[in-house]
Structures are given as structure tokens and as C-alpha cells.
Design a protein around this motif. Structure first.
Motif, PDB file in Angstrom:
ATOM      1  N   LEU A  36       0.825  -1.210   0.000  1.00  0.00           N
ATOM      2  CA  LEU A  36       0.000   0.000   0.000  1.00  0.00           C
ATOM      3  C   LEU A  36       0.858   1.258   0.000  1.00  0.00           C
ATOM      4  CD1 LEU A  36      -2.775  -1.231   2.425  1.00  0.00           C
ATOM      5  CD2 LEU A  36      -3.090  -0.632   0.010  1.00  0.00           C
ATOM      6  N   PHE A  39       2.076   1.645  -3.534  1.00  0.00           N
ATOM      7  CA  PHE A  39       1.000   2.118  -4.411  1.00  0.00           C
ATOM      8  C   PHE A  39       0.822   3.627  -4.285  1.00  0.00           C
ATOM      9  CE2 PHE A  39      -1.226  -2.245  -3.789  1.00  0.00           C
ATOM     10  CZ  PHE A  39      -0.387  -2.827  -4.717  1.00  0.00           C
ATOM     11  N   ARG A  40       0.917   4.143  -3.076  1.00  0.00           N
ATOM     12  CA  ARG A  40       0.704   5.579  -2.840  1.00  0.00           C
ATOM     13  C   ARG A  40       1.882   6.438  -3.262  1.00  0.00           C
ATOM     14  NH1 ARG A  40      -0.216   4.852   2.886  1.00  0.00           N
ATOM     15  NH2 ARG A  40      -1.311   2.984   2.568  1.00  0.00           N
ATOM     16  N   TRP A  43       4.598   3.711  -7.008  1.00  0.00           N
ATOM     17  CA  TRP A  43       4.102   2.926  -8.141  1.00  0.00           C
ATOM     18  C   TRP A  43       4.063   3.776  -9.406  1.00  0.00           C
ATOM     19  CZ3 TRP A  43       4.003  -1.946  -6.838  1.00  0.00           C
ATOM     20  CH2 TRP A  43       3.441  -2.886  -7.685  1.00  0.00           C
ATOM     21  N   LEU A  51      -4.204  -2.571 -10.470  1.00  0.00           N
ATOM     22  CA  LEU A  51      -3.794  -1.789  -9.304  1.00  0.00           C
ATOM     23  C   LEU A  51      -4.960  -1.611  -8.338  1.00  0.00           C
ATOM     24  CD1 LEU A  51      -1.713  -0.118  -7.769  1.00  0.00           C
ATOM     25  CD2 LEU A  51      -2.316   1.824  -9.239  1.00  0.00           C
ATOM     26  N   ASP A  52      -6.132  -1.291  -8.854  1.00  0.00           N
ATOM     27  CA  ASP A  52      -7.314  -1.150  -7.994  1.00  0.00           C
ATOM     28  C   ASP A  52      -7.614  -2.458  -7.253  1.00  0.00           C
ATOM     29  OD1 ASP A  52      -7.615   1.473  -8.789  1.00  0.00           O
ATOM     30  OD2 ASP A  52      -9.200   1.036 -10.246  1.00  0.00           O
ATOM     31  N   ARG A  55      -4.967  -3.004  -4.508  1.00  0.00           N
ATOM     32  CA  ARG A  55      -5.242  -2.143  -3.346  1.00  0.00           C
ATOM     33  C   ARG A  55      -6.337  -2.750  -2.460  1.00  0.00           C
ATOM     34  NH1 ARG A  55      -5.404   3.025  -6.929  1.00  0.00           N
ATOM     35  NH2 ARG A  55      -3.298   3.829  -6.676  1.00  0.00           N
ATOM     36  N   ARG A  56      -7.425  -3.168  -3.097  1.00  0.00           N
ATOM     37  CA  ARG A  56      -8.536  -3.762  -2.337  1.00  0.00           C
ATOM     38  C   ARG A  56      -8.091  -5.020  -1.605  1.00  0.00           C
ATOM     39  NH1 ARG A  56     -11.550  -2.650  -6.745  1.00  0.00           N
ATOM     40  NH2 ARG A  56     -11.478  -4.811  -7.445  1.00  0.00           N
ATOM     41  N   CYS A  58      -5.109  -5.895  -0.661  1.00  0.00           N
ATOM     42  CA  CYS A  58      -4.181  -5.578   0.440  1.00  0.00           C
ATOM     43  C   CYS A  58      -4.938  -5.057   1.660  1.00  0.00           C
ATOM     44  CB  CYS A  58      -3.139  -4.564  -0.021  1.00  0.00           C
ATOM     45  SG  CYS A  58      -1.872  -5.280  -1.091  1.00  0.00           S
ATOM     46  N   VAL A  75      -0.953  -8.222  -6.086  1.00  0.00           N
ATOM     47  CA  VAL A  75       0.159  -7.279  -6.207  1.00  0.00           C
ATOM     48  C   VAL A  75       1.098  -7.715  -7.331  1.00  0.00           C
ATOM     49  CG1 VAL A  75       2.166  -6.269  -5.031  1.00  0.00           C
ATOM     50  CG2 VAL A  75       0.004  -6.556  -3.800  1.00  0.00           C
TER      51      VAL A  75
END
Length: 86
Positions: A36, A39-40, A43, A51-52, A55-56, A58, A75
Motif C-alpha cells: 500500500l 502504491f501511494r 508505483w 492496481l485497484d 489495493r482492495r 491488500c 500485487v
């Protein structure tokens, strides 16, 4: 009296994921929290279906709602899409 095994406070994968962002060295992602963060902040893609999903997954793994390795698979799929899997 039954003693239940304790869960780790922070879920981790059995083996880390190796990514290479830009021209840098390979870096290891050990679990959903680190993913996470990547990703923030690191990435290369900001908007994609993989990617969406990652995220969910994780977030779900952080809450122990799904197996941690399920999040890892998501991931890896996002890293392949972003062409950073090392």
C-alpha cells in the motif's frame, strides 16, 4: 483450556515480491502494508484495474479478511502490468 495460536499484528507474505522501479535497484515488498505504501508513493501507474484490485486485496488482507497470499497474487499481477516485477 485451549490456547489459540496468535496472529501476526502485521500480515506478511511467506516470500517477498521483488520490484524494480525506474533505474534503481530491486526492492522487496514483504506484505500488504508495504504494498500500500508503494502504491501511494512509488508505483509508476496511478490508474489501472490490476492496481485497484491489488489495493482492495491488500486492505482486505490487513484486516485478515482474506489470506495474505491472495493479496500477494494481486500485487504480482499489478507489478506485471506496471512492468516492474524484478
Amino acid at each position: 483450556m485451549t490456547i489459540e495460536p496468535s496472529r501476526p499484528l502485521v500480515p506478511q507474505w511467506a516470500a517477498p515480491i521483488s520490484v524494480r522501479i525506474g533505474n534503481g535497484h530491486s526492492e522487496l515488498i514483504h506484505g500488504p502494508d508495504e504494498a500500500l505504501y508503494y502504491f501511494r508513493h512509488r508505483w509508476p501507474l496511478t490508474d489501472s484495474l490490476a492496481l485497484d484490485t491489488a489495493r482492495r486485496r491488500c486492505l482486505e488482507a490487513r484486516g485478515f479478511d482474506i489470506p495474505c497470499e491472495t493479496a500477494k497474487d494481486a500485487v504480482i499481477a499489478a507489478a506485471i502490468e506496471a512492468k516492474i516485477l524484478a
